[in-house]
Motif scaffolding. Structure first.
Motif, short mmCIF file in Angstrom:
data_model
loop_
_atom_site.label_atom_id
_atom_site.label_comp_id
_atom_site.label_asym_id
_atom_site.label_seq_id
_atom_site.Cartn_x
_atom_site.Cartn_y
_atom_site.Cartn_z
N TYR A 187 5.21 -9.80 -46.21
CA TYR A 187 6.63 -9.49 -46.10
C TYR A 187 7.48 -10.63 -45.54
O TYR A 187 8.67 -10.44 -45.28
CB TYR A 187 6.83 -8.23 -45.25
CG TYR A 187 6.43 -6.97 -45.99
CD1 TYR A 187 7.19 -6.49 -47.05
CD2 TYR A 187 5.28 -6.29 -45.64
CE1 TYR A 187 6.82 -5.35 -47.74
CE2 TYR A 187 4.89 -5.14 -46.33
CZ TYR A 187 5.67 -4.68 -47.38
OH TYR A 187 5.29 -3.56 -48.07
N PRO A 219 8.94 -13.29 -46.89
CA PRO A 219 10.21 -13.62 -47.58
C PRO A 219 11.32 -12.63 -47.27
O PRO A 219 12.45 -13.01 -46.98
CB PRO A 219 9.83 -13.56 -49.07
CG PRO A 219 8.36 -13.67 -49.12
CD PRO A 219 7.85 -13.08 -47.86
N GLN A 220 10.98 -11.33 -47.26
CA GLN A 220 11.99 -10.31 -46.98
C GLN A 220 12.51 -10.44 -45.54
O GLN A 220 13.71 -10.31 -45.29
CB GLN A 220 11.42 -8.90 -47.17
CG GLN A 220 11.23 -8.51 -48.63
CD GLN A 220 9.84 -8.85 -49.15
OE1 GLN A 220 9.25 -9.86 -48.75
NE2 GLN A 220 9.34 -8.02 -50.06
N GLN A 225 12.49 -13.09 -43.59
CA GLN A 225 13.28 -14.32 -43.43
C GLN A 225 14.67 -14.15 -44.04
O GLN A 225 15.67 -14.59 -43.49
CB GLN A 225 12.54 -15.50 -44.09
CG GLN A 225 13.15 -16.85 -43.77
CD GLN A 225 13.27 -17.10 -42.27
OE1 GLN A 225 12.29 -17.29 -41.58
NE2 GLN A 225 14.50 -17.07 -41.75
N ASN A 226 14.71 -13.46 -45.16
CA ASN A 226 15.98 -13.20 -45.83
C ASN A 226 16.90 -12.38 -44.93
O ASN A 226 18.09 -12.65 -44.81
CB ASN A 226 15.67 -12.44 -47.14
CG ASN A 226 16.86 -12.46 -48.06
OD1 ASN A 226 17.66 -13.41 -48.02
ND2 ASN A 226 17.00 -11.43 -48.87
N PHE A 227 16.31 -11.40 -44.25
CA PHE A 227 17.06 -10.54 -43.34
C PHE A 227 17.59 -11.33 -42.14
O PHE A 227 18.71 -11.12 -41.69
CB PHE A 227 16.14 -9.40 -42.88
CG PHE A 227 16.75 -8.51 -41.82
CD1 PHE A 227 17.73 -7.60 -42.15
CD2 PHE A 227 16.33 -8.60 -40.50
CE1 PHE A 227 18.29 -6.79 -41.18
CE2 PHE A 227 16.89 -7.79 -39.53
CZ PHE A 227 17.87 -6.88 -39.86
N GLY A 280 18.25 -14.54 -42.03
CA GLY A 280 19.21 -15.60 -42.41
C GLY A 280 18.83 -16.96 -41.83
O GLY A 280 17.73 -17.44 -42.09
N ASP A 281 19.74 -17.54 -41.01
CA ASP A 281 19.53 -18.89 -40.49
C ASP A 281 18.47 -18.98 -39.41
O ASP A 281 18.03 -20.06 -39.04
CB ASP A 281 20.85 -19.42 -39.89
CG ASP A 281 21.83 -19.76 -41.01
OD1 ASP A 281 21.36 -19.92 -42.16
OD2 ASP A 281 23.04 -19.86 -40.73
N ARG A 320 15.18 -19.26 -38.08
CA ARG A 320 13.90 -19.58 -38.70
C ARG A 320 12.75 -19.04 -37.84
O ARG A 320 12.62 -19.42 -36.68
CB ARG A 320 13.71 -21.10 -38.86
CG ARG A 320 14.84 -21.84 -39.57
CD ARG A 320 15.09 -21.37 -40.98
NE ARG A 320 13.91 -21.36 -41.83
CZ ARG A 320 13.91 -20.91 -43.08
NH1 ARG A 320 15.02 -20.40 -43.61
NH2 ARG A 320 12.82 -20.92 -43.79
#
Lengths: 227, 290
Positions: free
Chosen positions: B239, B241-242, B244-246, B248-249, B251
């Motif tokens: 999970y 990618p999801q 990290q997408n949530f 945002g900046d 890291r």
């Protein structure tokens, strides 16, 4: 080596198992403890391993009062005493070799020592070829020999045998006692509880006869005549 | 080593009890892992926000450039700022267009006149945000001041709730695990009662008799913790990618493999302790050696 001084044992239900027992057993003795069922033979043996504690009197092992041995030192006493139980107490899920090895495992011996000493014990009792058998695959005599091997493998000073011939045919019973006699000749003190008159009368050893918890007779080369 | 081998052999003889105990431990430590990760993640987000102390001051349309410059100079003179950047209406439009490039409908209706001029103020320390906010808000030319303070407060509140909830939830599961370990080891003692009695009569110490049960308890714990960490690792990998997408900046990936090693070590240690204490209770309760 073993001394009973005015020893009595009464169970919580009021039953008197032993009443004022005075008995002295020297090193390398072979003693038959005889008497009918309920005479107190097993109780007398169980006081020596401190499975039971006397109600009064003293049981001395090499002049040490067994009742006063603390729980955390009990294993030291038990390592000096071998026991052959009436019901054998073999573990059915372990082979003959593994059952006998148990006595040495608790002494933290190495695998090579265990291998050597168990093989010697099995050879002494004559069942080395059955080492990998499970108890269920053995005859009554072989089961009893396994129990004896387990009791002697750690080279105890005293061997207690509680009715070791109880379930055996006369010939096998005789062979088992011959084996105990051989062990006794090597220096181990033997106390054997039995009500097998034929065996007692054949081997002509010291006989301590119990009746209703009291010593009725103590003869050097005694005989046993059941009531 | 020999003892561990013997214990493993005993476990294989009744695998279902062993499985039940290990799975109970896995569940407990899996849930613990989730809460640990949520708490650590919350802290990362909090740090990220706190490390970027920014105040955005929007001016009303009546403010002229001199008044904006005066306020900017005023803010700079406090000595609390790291950087102050003026954003004109055109620059604001460019930012707006960049952010909404995938939505032509939003782009069509907006021109530079609609957007306010602003200054982005980077503060040296998060603690100084309040002073800058008060100073800028006092100006009649300022329309609105946005600060991360509210967000931080909200996050701290959430983190506290997660910690408390986690504590309650994990404590409950831990109690269940304890009971299962006590029950399973109690059954083991009952099954091996005869062996225990024989061992005692041939001169085994109490410790010698008890040790395999302690090892068994510890093994349940270590196995449970290992399953839990492995599961967490796989789930995070799957999970990432999801997540990290949530975020945002902010890291957080890739996560340092050492984190999983530390997590496993800490959980295995804690779980082994749970197993050992459970075994000790079972031994005290059921192992009567005579």
């Amino acid at each position: 080596m073993l001394e009973f001084i005015a020893v009595s044992k009464q169970f919580p239900d009021g039953q008197v198992a032993l009443d004022d027992i005075n008995l002295k057993i020297e090193g390398s003795d072979f003693v038959f403890i005889t008497g009918p069922s309920g005479a107190g033979k097993s109780t007398l043996l169980r006081l020596i391993t401190k499975e039971l504690v006397s109600t009064s009197g003293q049981v001395l092992f090499n002049e040490d009062d067994i009742a006063k041995i603390p729980e955390n030192k009990l294993h030291i006493l038990r390592r000096r005493i071998g026991t052959v139980f009436q019901d054998f107490k073999l573990l059915l899920s372990r082979t003959v070799f593994e059952n006998v090895a148990l006595s040495l495992e608790v002494l933290k011996k190495s695998d090579s020592e265990i291998e050597k000493e168990v093989s010697e014990a099995l050879e002494k009792v004559g069942i080395l070829e059955k080492a990998d058998y499970f108890p269920a695959q053995l005859s009554g005599g072989e089961v009893q020999r396994t129990a004896i091997a387990r009791a002697i493998v750690s080279k105890p000073e005293v061997l207690l045998a509680d009715e070791p011939t109880g379930d055996l045919d006369p010939k096998t019973a005789e062979q088992v006692v011959e084996l105990l006699e051989k062990i006794n000749k090597e220096g181990t003190t033997i106390l054997m509880a039995t009500h097998n008159a034929a065996i007692v009368n054949k081997f002509k050893k010291r006989v301590v006869h119990l009746k209703k918890g009291k010593i009725e007779k103590d003869q050097k080369e005694g005989k046993y005549e059941p009531d | 080593m020999n003892q561990i081998k013997k214990t493993v052999k005993l476990l294989r003889r009744s695998p279902y009890q062993a499985l039940a105990a290990a799975l109970a431990m896995s569940l407990t430590f899996f849930v613990s892992s989730i809460f640990i990760i949520l708490i650590i993640g919350g802290q990362i987000v909090l740090n990220y926000i706190e490390q970027r102390p920014e105040v955005i001051v929007f001016f009303n349309d009546e403010a002229n450039q001199t008044e904006i410059d005066d306020l900017t100079a005023n803010v700079r003179s406090t000595g609390l700022t790291k950087e102050i950047k003026f954003v004109s209406k055109e620059e604001a439009l460019a930012i707006y267009r960049e952010r909404n490039k995938d939505d032509p409908l939003l782009l069509e209706s907006v021109t530079a006149d609609f957007l306010p001029r602003s200054i982005d103020i980077s503060v040296n320390r998060a603690a100084d945000i309040k002073q800058i906010t008060d100073l800028t808000q006092a100006s009649e030319h300022v329309d609105k001041v946005i600060t991360p303070e509210n967000l931080v407060e909200q996050l701290v509140k959430w983190t506290k709730t997660i910690r408390l909830g986690g504590l309650v939830f994990v404590s409950t599961l831990l109690s269940v695990s304890f009971l299962i370990i006590i029950m399973v080891i109690g059954m083991r003692i009952a099954i091996r009662r005869e062996e225990v009695s024989i061992m005692s009569l041939v001169g085994a110490t109490k410790w010698y008799i008890a040790r395999p049960f302690f090892i068994e308890g510890a093994l349940y714990g270590i196995l449970g913790a290992s399953i839990s960490v492995l599961l967490i690792y796989v789930l995070l990998l799957f999970y990432s990618p999801q997540i990290q997408n949530f975020l945002g900046d902010i890291r957080v990936f890739p996560i340092n493999p050492l984190f999983f090693l530390y997590l496993w070590a800490a959980e295995a240690l804690a779980a082994a302790l749970v197993g050992i204490i459970g075994a000790a209770i079972a031994l005290y309760r059921y192992l009567k050696i005579r």
